[in-house]
Write an enzyme that holds these catalytic residues in place. Structure first.
Site, PDB file in Angstrom:
ATOM      1  N   CYS A  89      21.722   8.928  -2.189  1.00  0.00           N
ATOM      2  CA  CYS A  89      20.338   8.661  -2.358  1.00  0.00           C
ATOM      3  C   CYS A  89      19.867   9.582  -3.540  1.00  0.00           C
ATOM      4  O   CYS A  89      20.513   9.083  -4.701  1.00  0.00           O
ATOM      5  CB  CYS A  89      19.480   9.132  -1.154  1.00  0.00           C
ATOM      6  SG  CYS A  89      17.770   8.667  -1.134  1.00  0.00           S
ATOM      7  N   HIS A 134      22.677   6.785   3.471  1.00  0.00           N
ATOM      8  CA  HIS A 134      22.966   8.131   3.929  1.00  0.00           C
ATOM      9  C   HIS A 134      23.892   8.134   4.960  1.00  0.00           C
ATOM     10  O   HIS A 134      23.678   8.074   6.179  1.00  0.00           O
ATOM     11  CB  HIS A 134      21.589   8.374   4.417  1.00  0.00           C
ATOM     12  CG  HIS A 134      20.663   8.846   3.515  1.00  0.00           C
ATOM     13  ND1 HIS A 134      20.436  10.068   2.616  1.00  0.00           N
ATOM     14  CD2 HIS A 134      19.512   8.161   3.025  1.00  0.00           C
ATOM     15  CE1 HIS A 134      19.574  10.107   2.073  1.00  0.00           C
ATOM     16  NE2 HIS A 134      18.745   8.801   2.067  1.00  0.00           N
ATOM     17  N   GLU A 185      25.650  10.427   5.813  1.00  0.00           N
ATOM     18  CA  GLU A 185      25.360  11.799   6.868  1.00  0.00           C
ATOM     19  C   GLU A 185      24.251  11.600   7.770  1.00  0.00           C
ATOM     20  O   GLU A 185      24.374  12.526   8.625  1.00  0.00           O
ATOM     21  CB  GLU A 185      25.033  12.990   5.653  1.00  0.00           C
ATOM     22  CG  GLU A 185      23.362  12.977   5.225  1.00  0.00           C
ATOM     23  CD  GLU A 185      23.114  12.151   4.156  1.00  0.00           C
ATOM     24  OE1 GLU A 185      24.049  11.228   3.877  1.00  0.00           O
ATOM     25  OE2 GLU A 185      21.999  12.207   3.436  1.00  0.00           O
TER      26      GLU A 185
END
Lengths: 81, 229
Positions: B86, B201, B203
């Site tokens: 991002c 993302h 994560e």
């Protein structure tokens, strides 16, 4: 104090989605002659002395991204408040 | 192994990244403030998402000029792993570590939802473990990847396109591309294949509770890489 103006614009080949929205809004307001709008940035730099090479350096190092943008420098003597 | 999770003023996915790496992936992770000059003792770098410097001027522009980024450039030049998600992707592009740039989504809106990704390169440290379509969330207003035609051809030829947006079935289509990215590109690699930037993302996709664990397919690369160093 001198004012230098830097105009940063998106390269013409790239879609300016914010400009397109503004243009659509103006057309809805009745400005049917409008065929498009593009949004750029005007950056006013306050400097003690003007050296075009140094301002160009500022543009290349931070103010503009050559991948997506062009810039134009307006020297202090031509800047009118 | 220890991953440096960078922190800039305005980073807001740094905690997501740290917890995901440490608690879910099970590797060491520590925050590194943007004013640091050294990455000594770290084996990898995670450049997290957020709105560094309020996205002023251009997303990632100011962050990419922070002192820590000089260390990241050296680190990347040594072939060591760097990932940016991002705003982290935007920062890596602005730093010149990755080709292209990110602009306002074609549909102008901030988009926060899951997307499907297909790996286009299966040789890099980050993509070698991706053997299926991944479901991973995006959350961005400026994720439209742009690149000039000539450079696009070059990175396509050199296998630097890491991920493309696809449908759940793995097909490319206009509807599967959330932000109008050139050629449906969701993530790219540097020439060496050790630096990955992507808008989704990974994560945020390492816990069943959060709806997907597909992020492991990418982040697992960290373990493989370090084992080979």
């Amino acid at each position: 104090m001198l004012t230098v103006r830097v105009y940063v614009t998106l390269k013409p080949s790239l879609l300016d989605s914010a400009g397109r929205t503004v243009s659509g809004s103006l057309q809805k307001l009745g400005y049917t002659e409008l065929k498009g709008a593009r949004i750029g940035k005007l950056i006013e730099l306050e400097v003690d002395s003007y050296d075009e090479a140094r301002v160009r350096e500022m543009c290349d190092k931070l103010l503009a991204n050559p991948v997506i943008e062009d810039y134009r420098i307006e020297a202090p003597e031509t800047v009118t408040a | 192994m220890k991953v440096a999770v960078l922190k800039f003023p305005g980073s807001n996915c740094d905690q997501d990244a740290l917890f995901s790496l440490r608690d879910d992936l099970g590797v060491g992770a520590e925050y590194v403030w943007h004013e640091e000059h050294s990455l000594a003792g770290f084996d990898a770098v995670f450049v997290p998402g957020g709105f560094s410097y309020g996205d002023y001027l251009r997303c990632g522009a100011m962050a990419s000029r922070a002192p820590v980024m000089d260390a990241v450039k050296k680190f990347a030049a040594e072939g060591r792993p760097v990932i940016g998600a991002c705003n982290g992707f935007q920062i890596l592009c602005e730093a010149g570590l990755l080709p292209g740039a990110l602009l306002l989504n074609a549909a102008q809106r901030f988009i926060c939802r899951d997307v499907f990704l297909k790996a286009e390169n299966h040789a890099s440290m980050w993509t070698q473990g991706v053997d299926k379509v991944l479901r991973i969330p995006i959350a961005h207003g400026e994720g439209r990847y742009v690149i000039d035609a000539e450079t696009l051809k070059k990175i396509e030829g050199s296998g630097q396109i890491a991920f493309r947006y696809v449908t759940a079935e793995g097909q490319r289509s206009a509807e599967a591309n959330p932000n109008g990215s050139t050629d449906d590109i969701a993530g790219v690699l540097n020439e060496g294949g050790n630096v990955l930037g992507l808008m989704p993302h990974p994560e945020r996709a390492t816990k069943e509770l959060l709806g997907s664990t597909d992020g492991f397919a990418i982040l697992n690369g960290l373990r493989l890489v370090v084992a080979n160093l």
